[in-house]
Design a protein around this motif. Structure first.
Motif, PDB file in Angstrom:
ATOM      1  N   SER A 152       0.843  -1.199   0.000  1.00 41.22           N
ATOM      2  CA  SER A 152       0.000   0.000   0.000  1.00 41.22           C
ATOM      3  C   SER A 152       0.878   1.249   0.000  1.00 41.22           C
ATOM      4  O   SER A 152       2.003   1.237   0.483  1.00 41.22           O
ATOM      5  CB  SER A 152      -0.971   0.029   1.178  1.00 41.22           C
ATOM      6  OG  SER A 152      -0.304   0.314   2.381  1.00 41.22           O
ATOM      7  N   ASP A 153       0.315   2.294  -0.571  1.00 42.26           N
ATOM      8  CA  ASP A 153       0.980   3.598  -0.640  1.00 42.26           C
ATOM      9  C   ASP A 153      -0.136   4.629  -0.593  1.00 42.26           C
ATOM     10  O   ASP A 153      -0.821   4.863  -1.590  1.00 42.26           O
ATOM     11  CB  ASP A 153       1.790   3.708  -1.933  1.00 42.26           C
ATOM     12  CG  ASP A 153       2.647   4.964  -1.996  1.00 42.26           C
ATOM     13  OD1 ASP A 153       2.436   5.883  -1.179  1.00 42.26           O
ATOM     14  OD2 ASP A 153       3.530   5.019  -2.872  1.00 42.26           O
ATOM     15  N   SER A 154      -0.351   5.204   0.585  1.00 43.27           N
ATOM     16  CA  SER A 154      -1.481   6.131   0.731  1.00 43.27           C
ATOM     17  C   SER A 154      -1.010   7.493   1.234  1.00 43.27           C
ATOM     18  O   SER A 154      -0.058   7.591   2.006  1.00 43.27           O
ATOM     19  CB  SER A 154      -2.528   5.549   1.684  1.00 43.27           C
ATOM     20  OG  SER A 154      -1.979   5.409   2.982  1.00 43.27           O
TER      21      SER A 154
ATOM     22  N   ARG B 221       3.831   4.276   3.282  1.00 38.66           N
ATOM     23  CA  ARG B 221       4.064   3.140   2.385  1.00 38.66           C
ATOM     24  C   ARG B 221       4.256   1.895   3.244  1.00 38.66           C
ATOM     25  O   ARG B 221       4.920   1.943   4.283  1.00 38.66           O
ATOM     26  CB  ARG B 221       5.284   3.388   1.507  1.00 38.66           C
ATOM     27  CG  ARG B 221       5.115   4.655   0.684  1.00 38.66           C
ATOM     28  CD  ARG B 221       6.169   4.927  -0.344  1.00 38.66           C
ATOM     29  NE  ARG B 221       7.532   4.699   0.059  1.00 38.66           N
ATOM     30  CZ  ARG B 221       8.526   4.457  -0.795  1.00 38.66           C
ATOM     31  NH1 ARG B 221       8.297   4.409  -2.088  1.00 38.66           N
ATOM     32  NH2 ARG B 221       9.751   4.275  -0.365  1.00 38.66           N
ATOM     33  N   THR B 222       3.657   0.786   2.807  1.00 34.36           N
ATOM     34  CA  THR B 222       3.695  -0.454   3.585  1.00 34.36           C
ATOM     35  C   THR B 222       4.195  -1.596   2.703  1.00 34.36           C
ATOM     36  O   THR B 222       3.720  -1.775   1.578  1.00 34.36           O
ATOM     37  CB  THR B 222       2.284  -0.797   4.124  1.00 34.36           C
ATOM     38  OG1 THR B 222       1.817   0.320   4.896  1.00 34.36           O
ATOM     39  CG2 THR B 222       2.310  -2.036   4.994  1.00 34.36           C
TER      40      THR B 222
ATOM     41  N   HIS C 242       6.276  -0.288   7.782  1.00 33.96           N
ATOM     42  CA  HIS C 242       5.631   0.972   7.403  1.00 33.96           C
ATOM     43  C   HIS C 242       6.669   2.094   7.366  1.00 33.96           C
ATOM     44  O   HIS C 242       7.506   2.195   8.262  1.00 33.96           O
ATOM     45  CB  HIS C 242       4.536   1.350   8.399  1.00 33.96           C
ATOM     46  CG  HIS C 242       3.513   0.290   8.611  1.00 33.96           C
ATOM     47  ND1 HIS C 242       2.499   0.062   7.718  1.00 33.96           N
ATOM     48  CD2 HIS C 242       3.346  -0.612   9.602  1.00 33.96           C
ATOM     49  CE1 HIS C 242       1.743  -0.924   8.155  1.00 33.96           C
ATOM     50  NE2 HIS C 242       2.236  -1.357   9.302  1.00 33.96           N
TER      51      HIS C 242
END
Length: 181
Positions: free
Chosen positions: A45-47, A62-63, A79
């Motif tokens: 994920s990248d939020s 970012r994970t 993270h």
């Protein structure tokens, strides 16, 4: 597989105009290992969450997860937090000047009267300008008036400067009249 970096090792805080710092932060990735071979990183994920009080500020998270050659996935996630902030006040350069009053109601100062607009800026966005006093009247003729100018950026950072303005009377002939009339 397991991560070999401690949590928070890649977390950074960068100023909104620090493009090299932001590029370096985005280029960073965590490291990991696997007891039976190699492990590869998988970005899961990248939020980005905007700052409600500052249009140029945000937090990007970012994970990652590790995956080994046999398809086993790490139990832990890694993270990274990239916090983009605007804590730098704008640059404001005052100019001293002379204004000539021709209207009995006074002269309304403009930003160009009190600031060097070419040298006044904010590295991360737009600015607003407040001038006090904004109107100089005939009662100030012959005086040099200190004018406070406050420059504020989109995130609420401010810089205050003082421009010294000499007040004179405009004795020029106004249109449609000229020296021949």
């Amino acid at each position: 597989p397991t991560f070999t970096m401690i949590a928070g090792a890649l977390d950074v805080v960068v100023e909104c105009d620090d493009f090299p710092g932001l590029a370096n932060a985005v280029a960073m990735t965590p490291t990991g290992a696997d007891a039976c071979g190699s492990a590869s990183l998988m970005l899961i994920s990248d939020s980005t969450t905007p700052d409600p009080d500052c249009s140029k500020a945000y937090n990007r998270v970012r994970t990652w997860r590790l995956v080994d050659e046999c398809g086993n996935q790490s139990l832990a996630l890694f993270h990274q937090s990239i916090q983009v902030v605007d804590i730098t006040p704008p640059v404001a350069v005052a100019v001293n000047g002379v204004i000539a009053i021709s209207d009995p109601e006074g002269y309304t100062l403009t930003p160009a009267d009190v600031l060097n607009l070419a040298a006044t800026f904010d590295a991360c966005g737009e600015i607003t300008i407040a001038i006090e006093p904004q109107v100089l009247g005939c009662d100030l003729l012959g005086q040099i008036v200190p004018v406070t100018v406050e420059v504020t950026d989109e995130c609420g950072n401010t810089t205050e400067v003082v421009a010294m303005i000499e007040v004179t009377e405009d004795t020029s002939i106004k249109a449609p009249w000229d020296n021949d009339n």
